[in-house]
Design an enzyme around this catalytic site. Structure first.
Site, mmCIF file in Angstrom:
data_model
loop_
_atom_site.group_PDB
_atom_site.id
_atom_site.type_symbol
_atom_site.label_atom_id
_atom_site.label_comp_id
_atom_site.label_asym_id
_atom_site.label_seq_id
_atom_site.Cartn_x
_atom_site.Cartn_y
_atom_site.Cartn_z
ATOM 1 N N LYS A 1 0.804 -1.226 0.000
ATOM 2 C CA LYS A 1 0.000 0.000 0.000
ATOM 3 C C LYS A 1 0.840 1.280 0.000
ATOM 4 C CE LYS A 1 -4.339 -1.555 2.081
ATOM 5 N NZ LYS A 1 -5.358 -1.187 3.054
ATOM 6 N N ASP B 1 -10.200 3.310 1.887
ATOM 7 C CA ASP B 1 -10.431 2.710 3.211
ATOM 8 C C ASP B 1 -11.160 3.692 4.132
ATOM 9 O OD1 ASP B 1 -9.228 0.235 2.730
ATOM 10 O OD2 ASP B 1 -7.242 0.997 3.212
#
Ligand code: ATR
Length: 275
Positions: free
Chosen positions: A68, A104
């Protein structure tokens, strides 16, 4: 015939990822022509693999651990969430450029808004347990949602202090975490504690106000001991599966042009897979 759209999730390990199930379900449900694969890419090899996948005609990817952060450096443009969080979970290839997003944070907020429509983020302070990657996304989301006072606590105090300084929030000592529940409206576990195979999260909820919402990013098990304890004393609770489902929506919409719905049926399919 419409173009065949190739997508997938890049991670390592990635075989356990539920994303292929979610996106595969939507591809089928909306009668689309395309695929969503689990793409196992070792740590340190993201750039060369993404380039190769794009050469093969992929439209974009989800990115999961451990890539990420590395995904940030590959992007020509970033959305503000990815920039602030310092991590990308969604890559979109468009007009010869790679766009990075972090969904997210929005997934976390949308899940709470959907499961507890009456919850007011601006009503009071929030306490987040943990200071890892998931905590960064959640702290950003709480700021965006207008939480007036954000506090974190973490086993490793230095990590909580660094995050607090970066985001302009308050760090509190982990050993005394139960003492800081009295005035909060929202309690979030962002640690891996409580996950199947990990130690339990120990937290005495006695001081928590009855209206305070308790949520957990852990979704395996769905009802963590934290959520069970909170529900047993009458607090509203929100489980972590919805965050996983809602973070998937923007990527799918960008790649396939259809905004997919998070439905009880899809939740059921995931719960079945988690058994
Ligand atoms: P992620 O990126 O998914 O958030 P992470 O960066 O490994 O994962 O963070 C995991 C979080 O769980 C951290 O806040 C970690 O605390 P430390 O910073 O002290 O490591 C927390 N955590 C993991 N195991 C823990 C344990 N046994 N007790 C307390 N906290 C724990």
């Amino acid at each position: 015939m419409a173009d065949y759209i190739k997508t997938g999730v890049i991670g390592h390990p990635v075989s356990h990822s539920l994303s292929p199930l979610i996106h595969g379900y939507w591809i089928k449900t909306y009668g689309l022509s395309g695929s969503y694969e689990a793409l196992d890419v070792p740590e340190g090899a993201l750039a060369e693999h993404v380039k190769r996948f794009l050469d093969q005609g992929y439209s974009g990817f989800n990115v999961t651990l451990p890539h990420k952060q590395a995904a940030l450096d590959l992007c020509d443009t970033l959305d503000s969430a990815a920039q602030a969080i310092g991590a990308v979970n969604t890559l979109i290839w468009r007009d010869g450029k790679l766009h990075g997003a972090n969904t997210d944070a929005a997934g976390f907020i949308t899940n709470i808004r959907e499961q507890k429509p009456g919850f007011d983020f601006s009503a009071g302070p929030a306490l987040a347990l943990g200071a890892g990657g998931a905590a960064r996304a959640i702290i950003y989301s709480l700021k965006e949602a207008g939480v007036p006072d954000i506090r974190i606590t973490n086993r490793t105090a230095e990590k909580a202090d660094a995050l607090a300084a970066e985001f302009g929030i308050t760090a509190l000592p982990w050993h005394a975490r139960a003492d800081y529940l009295g005035d909060i409206s929202l309690l979030i576990n962002t640690t891996s504690l409580g996950m199947t195979g990990k130690p339990a999260l120990t937290l005495d909820l006695s001081a928590l106000a009855p209206h305070a919402l308790v949520t957990d990013i852990v979704y395996n098990p769905l009802r963590t001991t934290l959520l069970e304890a909170a529900a047993a004393r009458g607090n509203p609770v929100v489980d972590g599966l919805g965050m996983l489902l809602h973070q998937a929506v923007p990527g799918f919409k960008a790649w396939f042009g259809v905004k997919p719905k998070v439905t009880p049926k899809l939740r059921e399919i995931l719960l079945e897979a988690l058994k």
